[in-house]
Design a protein around this motif. Sequence first.
Motif, mmCIF file in Angstrom:
data_model
loop_
_atom_site.group_PDB
_atom_site.id
_atom_site.type_symbol
_atom_site.label_atom_id
_atom_site.label_comp_id
_atom_site.label_asym_id
_atom_site.label_seq_id
_atom_site.Cartn_x
_atom_site.Cartn_y
_atom_site.Cartn_z
ATOM 1 N N TYR A 270 0.792 -1.119 0.105
ATOM 2 C CA TYR A 270 -0.109 0.026 0.174
ATOM 3 C C TYR A 270 0.925 1.172 0.026
ATOM 4 C CZ TYR A 270 -3.969 -2.883 0.952
ATOM 5 O OH TYR A 270 -5.053 -3.981 0.989
ATOM 6 N N TRP A 271 2.269 1.122 -0.043
ATOM 7 C CA TRP A 271 3.002 2.462 -0.186
ATOM 8 C C TRP A 271 2.953 3.076 -1.494
ATOM 9 C CZ3 TRP A 271 8.456 1.513 2.268
ATOM 10 C CH2 TRP A 271 8.465 0.886 3.371
ATOM 11 N N PRO A 272 2.870 4.475 -1.433
ATOM 12 C CA PRO A 272 2.779 4.970 -2.841
ATOM 13 C C PRO A 272 3.993 4.768 -3.617
ATOM 14 C CG PRO A 272 3.695 6.450 -0.799
ATOM 15 C CD PRO A 272 3.286 5.269 -0.395
ATOM 16 N N PRO A 273 3.547 4.792 -5.050
ATOM 17 C CA PRO A 273 4.439 4.422 -6.124
ATOM 18 C C PRO A 273 5.670 5.305 -6.034
ATOM 19 C CG PRO A 273 2.361 4.831 -7.014
ATOM 20 C CD PRO A 273 2.169 5.231 -5.494
ATOM 21 N N GLN A 274 5.791 6.537 -5.499
ATOM 22 C CA GLN A 274 6.926 7.300 -5.471
ATOM 23 C C GLN A 274 7.963 6.611 -4.701
ATOM 24 O OE1 GLN A 274 4.064 8.150 -5.034
ATOM 25 N NE2 GLN A 274 3.363 9.996 -6.183
ATOM 26 N N LEU A 275 7.752 6.104 -3.916
ATOM 27 C CA LEU A 275 8.674 5.175 -3.062
ATOM 28 C C LEU A 275 9.394 3.939 -3.696
ATOM 29 C CD1 LEU A 275 7.115 4.948 0.627
ATOM 30 C CD2 LEU A 275 8.844 6.588 -0.340
ATOM 31 N N GLY A 276 8.889 3.644 -4.571
ATOM 32 C CA GLY A 276 9.724 2.593 -5.711
ATOM 33 C C GLY A 276 9.915 1.153 -5.137
ATOM 34 N N LYS A 277 8.787 0.692 -4.474
ATOM 35 C CA LYS A 277 8.736 -0.667 -3.854
ATOM 36 C C LYS A 277 8.141 -1.699 -4.502
ATOM 37 C CE LYS A 277 11.394 0.508 -0.036
ATOM 38 N NZ LYS A 277 12.779 -0.011 0.065
ATOM 39 N N GLY A 278 7.402 -1.255 -5.706
ATOM 40 C CA GLY A 278 6.594 -2.243 -6.443
ATOM 41 C C GLY A 278 7.208 -3.459 -6.676
ATOM 42 N N SER A 279 8.542 -3.574 -7.328
ATOM 43 C CA SER A 279 9.165 -4.650 -7.484
ATOM 44 C C SER A 279 9.515 -5.556 -6.482
ATOM 45 C CB SER A 279 10.472 -4.399 -8.535
ATOM 46 O OG SER A 279 10.299 -3.937 -9.641
ATOM 47 N N GLU A 280 9.870 -4.921 -5.280
ATOM 48 C CA GLU A 280 10.109 -5.822 -4.007
ATOM 49 C C GLU A 280 9.022 -6.468 -3.584
ATOM 50 O OE1 GLU A 280 12.032 -5.068 0.599
ATOM 51 O OE2 GLU A 280 12.061 -3.446 -0.866
ATOM 52 N N VAL A 281 8.030 -5.781 -3.699
ATOM 53 C CA VAL A 281 6.578 -6.228 -3.041
ATOM 54 C C VAL A 281 6.237 -7.475 -3.914
ATOM 55 C CG1 VAL A 281 3.897 -5.935 -2.625
ATOM 56 C CG2 VAL A 281 5.684 -4.121 -2.133
ATOM 57 N N ILE A 282 6.388 -7.399 -5.174
ATOM 58 C CA ILE A 282 5.956 -8.553 -6.059
ATOM 59 C C ILE A 282 6.922 -9.654 -5.723
ATOM 60 C CG2 ILE A 282 6.238 -9.382 -8.320
ATOM 61 C CD1 ILE A 282 5.305 -6.732 -9.188
ATOM 62 N N THR A 283 8.289 -9.449 -5.283
ATOM 63 C CA THR A 283 9.219 -10.472 -4.886
ATOM 64 C C THR A 283 8.689 -11.251 -4.003
ATOM 65 O OG1 THR A 283 10.976 -9.538 -6.375
ATOM 66 C CG2 THR A 283 11.621 -11.136 -4.643
ATOM 67 N N ARG A 284 8.441 -10.462 -2.953
ATOM 68 C CA ARG A 284 8.086 -10.996 -1.651
ATOM 69 C C ARG A 284 6.750 -11.870 -1.520
ATOM 70 N NH1 ARG A 284 10.873 -9.335 2.893
ATOM 71 N NH2 ARG A 284 12.197 -7.531 2.585
ATOM 72 N N PHE A 285 5.794 -11.242 -2.535
ATOM 73 C CA PHE A 285 4.630 -12.142 -2.446
ATOM 74 C C PHE A 285 4.748 -13.545 -3.443
ATOM 75 C CE2 PHE A 285 1.918 -8.209 -1.500
ATOM 76 C CZ PHE A 285 1.309 -8.944 -0.418
ATOM 77 N N VAL A 286 5.578 -13.254 -4.388
ATOM 78 C CA VAL A 286 5.692 -14.715 -5.024
ATOM 79 C C VAL A 286 6.700 -15.624 -4.329
ATOM 80 C CG1 VAL A 286 7.317 -15.456 -6.932
ATOM 81 C CG2 VAL A 286 6.029 -13.558 -7.259
ATOM 82 N N GLU A 287 7.566 -15.251 -3.463
ATOM 83 C CA GLU A 287 8.397 -16.189 -2.530
ATOM 84 C C GLU A 287 7.341 -16.588 -1.401
ATOM 85 O OE1 GLU A 287 11.521 -17.142 -2.798
ATOM 86 O OE2 GLU A 287 11.390 -16.163 -4.626
#
Length: 300
Positions: free
Chosen positions: A217-234
């Motif tokens: 739920y962090w705003p896109p400006q913080l650039g955490k989208g790819s990390e979130v995806i990786t965490r959910f995939v794992e």
Amino acid sequence: MSERKLNPPQRRSKRKEKNMKTLVLIIMGVCLVGGFWLYLARHSTQRIPAQNATLEVPGNSEGSEPASTASSQPDAEAQPLMATRGKAARAVIEANTGGVNIPPAAPPSLPYQQALSVLVSSQAGFEQKQAAWKHLRDSGKLDQVIGDLEQRASANPTVAEYPAALGQACLQKAGTLNDIREQGILGLKADQSFDAALNLDPSNWEAGFWKATAMSYWPPQLGKGSEVITRFVELAKLQEGQPTQPQFAQTYLLLGDQYQKQGYPDYARQTWQRGATLFPNDTTLAQRLTQPTPEQATVR
């Protein structure tokens, strides 16, 4: 060079830089808290049966080929280690909670020690733990919970359940406050606690789920989208090697949402379909699959 030896403009610049770093950390902490509470407000775990399936979960956000999920059972060599670690953790937790026996469905008005034991018990279900959190929050016991979990985490530095629960306690407490700075401090403390739990036990589902969920739920400006995806995939790979639990459906829901936000609608639908196959009675996943694709929306 110490700040005393700096000239006035340099000191002002250094203080400004320090204040900016502090502000960024507070914002990140507040975002973590906000994500946690947005999830609690928007989603509810359903008691639904799951079915086995062998579909694939997309592997990353860079457009590469989807990665296969883990096998349905943990690696044969890892099973004895996981069992031993689980037994050791349960023994420590029982010793610290007076050996409280957790009933299959704990009543909403739990005594404090029993509620605390529910939070760190591998025998308690997801809904049971959420009921315990609500009881402790409504009874004003969150400060006491944080203090007790800090002590037990310090006294038992190899047990991941304590920092995992401590992270949730910090987020629960932050949600009761109005001071943004205090919320940010607690949010960062929660994030560090989840990291500590995952360092001790990468298979701790709750620590992995709440960290990834709050970050989603962090705003896109913080650039955490790819990390979130990786965490959910794992996390999806991890939980498919464990006995199925109703709350596991949320991983596919949120991973698909994250793919959608990052501009990968095909991966999003694959992920929701994977979840719907495993959890055919989950209405939220079914609703996601009935949404029109971007191409269909454009035609309309």
